[in-house]
Write a protein that holds these residues in place. Structure first.
Motif, PDB file in Angstrom:
ATOM      1  N   PRO A 103       1.028  -1.249   0.579  1.00  7.61           N
ATOM      2  CA  PRO A 103       0.012  -0.363  -0.053  1.00  7.61           C
ATOM      3  C   PRO A 103       0.861   2.110   0.151  1.00  7.61           C
ATOM      4  N   THR A 104       0.235   2.336  -0.435  1.00 10.79           N
ATOM      5  CA  THR A 104       0.717   3.618  -0.226  1.00 10.79           C
ATOM      6  C   THR A 104       0.087   4.835  -0.062  1.00 10.79           C
ATOM      7  N   PHE A 105       0.812   5.352   0.652  1.00  6.69           N
ATOM      8  CA  PHE A 105       0.644   6.727   1.327  1.00  6.69           C
ATOM      9  C   PHE A 105       0.896   8.109   1.025  1.00  6.69           C
ATOM     10  N   THR A 138       5.536   3.932   1.554  1.00  9.53           N
ATOM     11  CA  THR A 138       5.083   2.500   0.855  1.00  9.53           C
ATOM     12  C   THR A 138       5.259   1.150   1.852  1.00  9.53           C
ATOM     13  N   GLY A 139       4.313   1.100   2.322  1.00 15.66           N
ATOM     14  CA  GLY A 139       4.078   0.108   3.561  1.00 15.66           C
ATOM     15  C   GLY A 139       5.109  -1.310   3.056  1.00 15.66           C
ATOM     16  N   LEU A 140       5.790  -1.225   3.623  1.00 18.30           N
ATOM     17  CA  LEU A 140       6.307  -3.282   3.400  1.00 18.30           C
ATOM     18  C   LEU A 140       5.836  -3.433   5.284  1.00 18.30           C
ATOM     19  N   ALA A 141       6.432  -4.202   5.897  1.00 15.25           N
ATOM     20  CA  ALA A 141       5.984  -4.759   6.897  1.00 15.25           C
ATOM     21  C   ALA A 141       5.291  -4.045   7.834  1.00 15.25           C
ATOM     22  N   LYS A 163       9.283   1.963   2.690  1.00 16.11           N
ATOM     23  CA  LYS A 163       9.655   3.387   2.267  1.00 16.11           C
ATOM     24  C   LYS A 163       9.478   4.721   2.195  1.00 16.11           C
ATOM     25  N   THR A 164      10.467   5.724   2.476  1.00 16.42           N
ATOM     26  CA  THR A 164       9.554   7.010   2.185  1.00 16.42           C
ATOM     27  C   THR A 164      10.616   7.445   0.890  1.00 16.42           C
ATOM     28  N   ALA A 221       2.397   2.084   8.712  1.00 16.97           N
ATOM     29  CA  ALA A 221       2.445   1.163  10.070  1.00 16.97           C
ATOM     30  C   ALA A 221       2.164   0.226  10.816  1.00 16.97           C
ATOM     31  N   GLN A 222       0.290   0.221  10.084  1.00 12.67           N
ATOM     32  CA  GLN A 222      -0.807   0.200  10.437  1.00 12.67           C
ATOM     33  C   GLN A 222      -1.040  -1.236  10.587  1.00 12.67           C
TER      34      GLN A 222
END
Length: 123
Positions: A10-12, A20-23, A36-37, A122-123
């Motif tokens: 997912p991206t925010f 980009t949410g990874l773990a 990743k920022t 981070a959720q």
């Protein structure tokens, strides 16, 4: 062991950056969040702090890391260790995007503009 495919991460978006949410707990992580920022060219630092240590590793571009009001140039391969409670932000005065991989303990709270929250990646 869950695998997070880049194509489904997912991206925010914020005005100056994309995350980009990874773990994260919603993706199977129990102890450590990783994302990743990407800080867009010309972005001013979005100052914030966490109640836990935050670690960033620069993977592309260059930026200015602001820690407790002091500016530090950072580039590919550098690591930034932000202690808990220290105000931090990344600015990108360059023409190319800046990217870093960020690690933070699950459940860490961010403080920004007088509010606390668990950051969406981070959720």
């Amino acid at each position: 062991m869950p695998i997070i495919q880049a194509s489904s991460a997912p991206t925010f978006d914020l005005p100056n950056a994309t995350f980009t949410g990874l773990a994260a707990p919603s993706r199977g992580a129990e102890e450590t969040c990783v994302w990743k920022t990407r800080v867009h060219p010309g972005a001013e630092p979005g100052l914030h702090s966490f109640d836990h240590e935050e670690v960033l590793v620069v993977i592309a571009g260059a930026a200015v890391a602001v820690l407790d009001g002091v500016e530090h140039p950072v580039t590919v391969g550098d690591a930034i260790i932000v202690p808990a409670g220290v105000e931090f932000g990344l600015g990108n005065p360059h023409d190319e995007p800046f990217e870093a991989v960020v690690a933070l303990p699950v459940g860490a709270l961010a403080f920004m503009n007088g509010k606390s929250l668990v950051p969406p990646p981070a959720q």
